[in-house]
Design a protein around this motif. Structure first.
Motif, PDB file in Angstrom:
ATOM      1  N   LEU A  93       0.815  -1.212   0.000  1.00 53.83           N
ATOM      2  CA  LEU A  93       0.000   0.000   0.000  1.00 53.83           C
ATOM      3  C   LEU A  93       0.850   1.264   0.000  1.00 53.83           C
ATOM      4  O   LEU A  93       0.427   2.300  -0.507  1.00 53.83           O
ATOM      5  N   GLY A  94       2.035   1.199   0.550  1.00 50.10           N
ATOM      6  CA  GLY A  94       2.906   2.363   0.608  1.00 50.10           C
ATOM      7  C   GLY A  94       3.807   2.527  -0.603  1.00 50.10           C
ATOM      8  O   GLY A  94       4.538   3.513  -0.707  1.00 50.10           O
ATOM      9  N   MET A  95       3.767   1.583  -1.515  1.00 51.22           N
ATOM     10  CA  MET A  95       4.628   1.619  -2.694  1.00 51.22           C
ATOM     11  C   MET A  95       4.511   2.910  -3.510  1.00 51.22           C
ATOM     12  O   MET A  95       5.531   3.438  -3.950  1.00 51.22           O
ATOM     13  N   PRO A  96       3.320   3.440  -3.733  1.00 51.13           N
ATOM     14  CA  PRO A  96       3.239   4.690  -4.506  1.00 51.13           C
ATOM     15  C   PRO A  96       3.997   5.843  -3.842  1.00 51.13           C
ATOM     16  O   PRO A  96       4.562   6.687  -4.538  1.00 51.13           O
ATOM     17  N   VAL A  97       4.044   5.879  -2.538  1.00 51.03           N
ATOM     18  CA  VAL A  97       4.779   6.927  -1.835  1.00 51.03           C
ATOM     19  C   VAL A  97       6.276   6.717  -2.031  1.00 51.03           C
ATOM     20  O   VAL A  97       7.032   7.667  -2.255  1.00 51.03           O
ATOM     21  N   LEU A  98       6.719   5.469  -1.968  1.00 51.17           N
ATOM     22  CA  LEU A  98       8.128   5.149  -2.141  1.00 51.17           C
ATOM     23  C   LEU A  98       8.634   5.590  -3.515  1.00 51.17           C
ATOM     24  O   LEU A  98       9.746   6.081  -3.646  1.00 51.17           O
ATOM     25  N   TYR A  99       7.831   5.423  -4.513  1.00 48.11           N
ATOM     26  CA  TYR A  99       8.231   5.778  -5.877  1.00 48.11           C
ATOM     27  C   TYR A  99       7.780   7.183  -6.281  1.00 48.11           C
ATOM     28  O   TYR A  99       7.745   7.496  -7.464  1.00 48.11           O
ATOM     29  N   ASP A 100       7.426   8.006  -5.307  1.00 47.46           N
ATOM     30  CA  ASP A 100       7.036   9.407  -5.533  1.00 47.46           C
ATOM     31  C   ASP A 100       5.874   9.567  -6.514  1.00 47.46           C
ATOM     32  O   ASP A 100       5.778  10.560  -7.227  1.00 47.46           O
ATOM     33  N   ARG A 101       4.989   8.605  -6.534  1.00 49.86           N
ATOM     34  CA  ARG A 101       3.780   8.725  -7.374  1.00 49.86           C
ATOM     35  C   ARG A 101       2.721   9.547  -6.639  1.00 49.86           C
ATOM     36  O   ARG A 101       1.822  10.081  -7.255  1.00 49.86           O
ATOM     37  N   VAL A 102       2.830   9.571  -5.314  1.00 52.03           N
ATOM     38  CA  VAL A 102       1.892  10.323  -4.476  1.00 52.03           C
ATOM     39  C   VAL A 102       2.735  11.184  -3.539  1.00 52.03           C
ATOM     40  O   VAL A 102       3.691  10.704  -2.943  1.00 52.03           O
ATOM     41  N   THR A 103       2.384  12.446  -3.412  1.00 50.15           N
ATOM     42  CA  THR A 103       3.142  13.346  -2.542  1.00 50.15           C
ATOM     43  C   THR A 103       2.197  14.169  -1.679  1.00 50.15           C
ATOM     44  O   THR A 103       0.989  14.168  -1.873  1.00 50.15           O
ATOM     45  N   GLY A 104       2.773  14.888  -0.743  1.00 49.28           N
ATOM     46  CA  GLY A 104       2.009  15.814   0.093  1.00 49.28           C
ATOM     47  C   GLY A 104       1.072  15.136   1.063  1.00 49.28           C
ATOM     48  O   GLY A 104       1.377  14.087   1.636  1.00 49.28           O
ATOM     49  N   VAL A 105      -0.095  15.764   1.217  1.00 45.06           N
ATOM     50  CA  VAL A 105      -1.092  15.268   2.166  1.00 45.06           C
ATOM     51  C   VAL A 105      -1.590  13.891   1.757  1.00 45.06           C
ATOM     52  O   VAL A 105      -1.823  13.020   2.613  1.00 45.06           O
ATOM     53  N   ALA A 106      -1.714  13.657   0.472  1.00 44.77           N
ATOM     54  CA  ALA A 106      -2.179  12.348  -0.003  1.00 44.77           C
ATOM     55  C   ALA A 106      -1.204  11.249   0.411  1.00 44.77           C
ATOM     56  O   ALA A 106      -1.623  10.153   0.785  1.00 44.77           O
ATOM     57  N   ALA A 107       0.082  11.542   0.380  1.00 40.86           N
ATOM     58  CA  ALA A 107       1.084  10.557   0.793  1.00 40.86           C
ATOM     59  C   ALA A 107       0.947  10.256   2.285  1.00 40.86           C
ATOM     60  O   ALA A 107       1.025   9.090   2.701  1.00 40.86           O
ATOM     61  N   ASP A 108       0.747  11.300   3.076  1.00 37.31           N
ATOM     62  CA  ASP A 108       0.566  11.091   4.517  1.00 37.31           C
ATOM     63  C   ASP A 108      -0.655  10.236   4.799  1.00 37.31           C
ATOM     64  O   ASP A 108      -0.621   9.326   5.637  1.00 37.31           O
ATOM     65  N   ARG A 109      -1.723  10.524   4.112  1.00 37.66           N
ATOM     66  CA  ARG A 109      -2.959   9.748   4.319  1.00 37.66           C
ATOM     67  C   ARG A 109      -2.806   8.316   3.832  1.00 37.66           C
ATOM     68  O   ARG A 109      -3.323   7.386   4.460  1.00 37.66           O
ATOM     69  N   LEU A 110      -2.110   8.143   2.733  1.00 38.36           N
ATOM     70  CA  LEU A 110      -1.899   6.791   2.216  1.00 38.36           C
ATOM     71  C   LEU A 110      -1.044   5.971   3.189  1.00 38.36           C
ATOM     72  O   LEU A 110      -1.336   4.802   3.446  1.00 38.36           O
ATOM     73  N   LEU A 111      -0.018   6.582   3.756  1.00 34.34           N
ATOM     74  CA  LEU A 111       0.816   5.873   4.733  1.00 34.34           C
ATOM     75  C   LEU A 111       0.036   5.567   6.016  1.00 34.34           C
ATOM     76  O   LEU A 111       0.216   4.506   6.614  1.00 34.34           O
ATOM     77  N   ALA A 112      -0.822   6.487   6.418  1.00 32.76           N
ATOM     78  CA  ALA A 112      -1.653   6.237   7.596  1.00 32.76           C
ATOM     79  C   ALA A 112      -2.609   5.070   7.330  1.00 32.76           C
ATOM     80  O   ALA A 112      -2.797   4.197   8.188  1.00 32.76           O
ATOM     81  N   ALA A 113      -3.202   5.061   6.146  1.00 29.63           N
ATOM     82  CA  ALA A 113      -4.104   3.962   5.783  1.00 29.63           C
ATOM     83  C   ALA A 113      -3.339   2.644   5.693  1.00 29.63           C
ATOM     84  O   ALA A 113      -3.831   1.599   6.141  1.00 29.63           O
ATOM     85  N   ALA A 114      -2.141   2.692   5.142  1.00 30.88           N
ATOM     86  CA  ALA A 114      -1.321   1.481   5.044  1.00 30.88           C
ATOM     87  C   ALA A 114      -0.987   0.949   6.435  1.00 30.88           C
ATOM     88  O   ALA A 114      -1.013  -0.268   6.664  1.00 30.88           O
ATOM     89  N   GLY A 115      -0.682   1.847   7.359  1.00 29.99           N
ATOM     90  CA  GLY A 115      -0.406   1.424   8.729  1.00 29.99           C
ATOM     91  C   GLY A 115      -1.616   0.804   9.399  1.00 29.99           C
ATOM     92  O   GLY A 115      -1.500  -0.196  10.112  1.00 29.99           O
ATOM     93  N   ALA A 116      -2.777   1.399   9.161  1.00 33.83           N
ATOM     94  CA  ALA A 116      -4.010   0.859   9.747  1.00 33.83           C
ATOM     95  C   ALA A 116      -4.326  -0.519   9.175  1.00 33.83           C
ATOM     96  O   ALA A 116      -4.680  -1.445   9.922  1.00 33.83           O
TER      97      ALA A 116
END
Length: 85
Positions: free
Chosen positions: A38-61
């Motif tokens: 789930l965090g892969m898009p953040v790792l490859y800079d496909r998602v940035t900013g607030v969306a990246a934070d939310r995606l990482l939070a969702a991945a953690g949950a």
């Protein structure tokens, strides 16, 4: 003591310990894979900013839920297989 009121043998205690370790290890591995996927898009800079934070939070949950489900499932199956535990 087991369900019948007698003491557990060393083999029964060892089996329980191994099963708990197995449940924790496989739960952690599955949670790690879920988080990574789930965090892969953040790792490859496909998602940035607030969306990246939310995606990482969702991945953690999701990873936390995957971990808990795995541990409960393994230990429940062990308990059903060994009713004296």
């Amino acid at each position: 003591m087991n369900g019948t009121g007698t003491r557990r043998t060393q083999a029964e205690r060892d089996a329980t310990t191994v099963e708990i370790g197995y449940a924790l290890l496989t739960g952690a591995l599955q949670a790690g894979v879920a988080f990574a996927l789930l965090g892969m898009p953040v790792l490859y800079d496909r998602v940035t900013g607030v969306a990246a934070d939310r995606l990482l939070a969702a991945a953690g949950a999701v990873a936390a839920v995957v971990f808990l489900v795995r541990v409960v499932r393994v230990l429940t199956r062990f308990r059903q297989r060994d009713p004296d535990a």
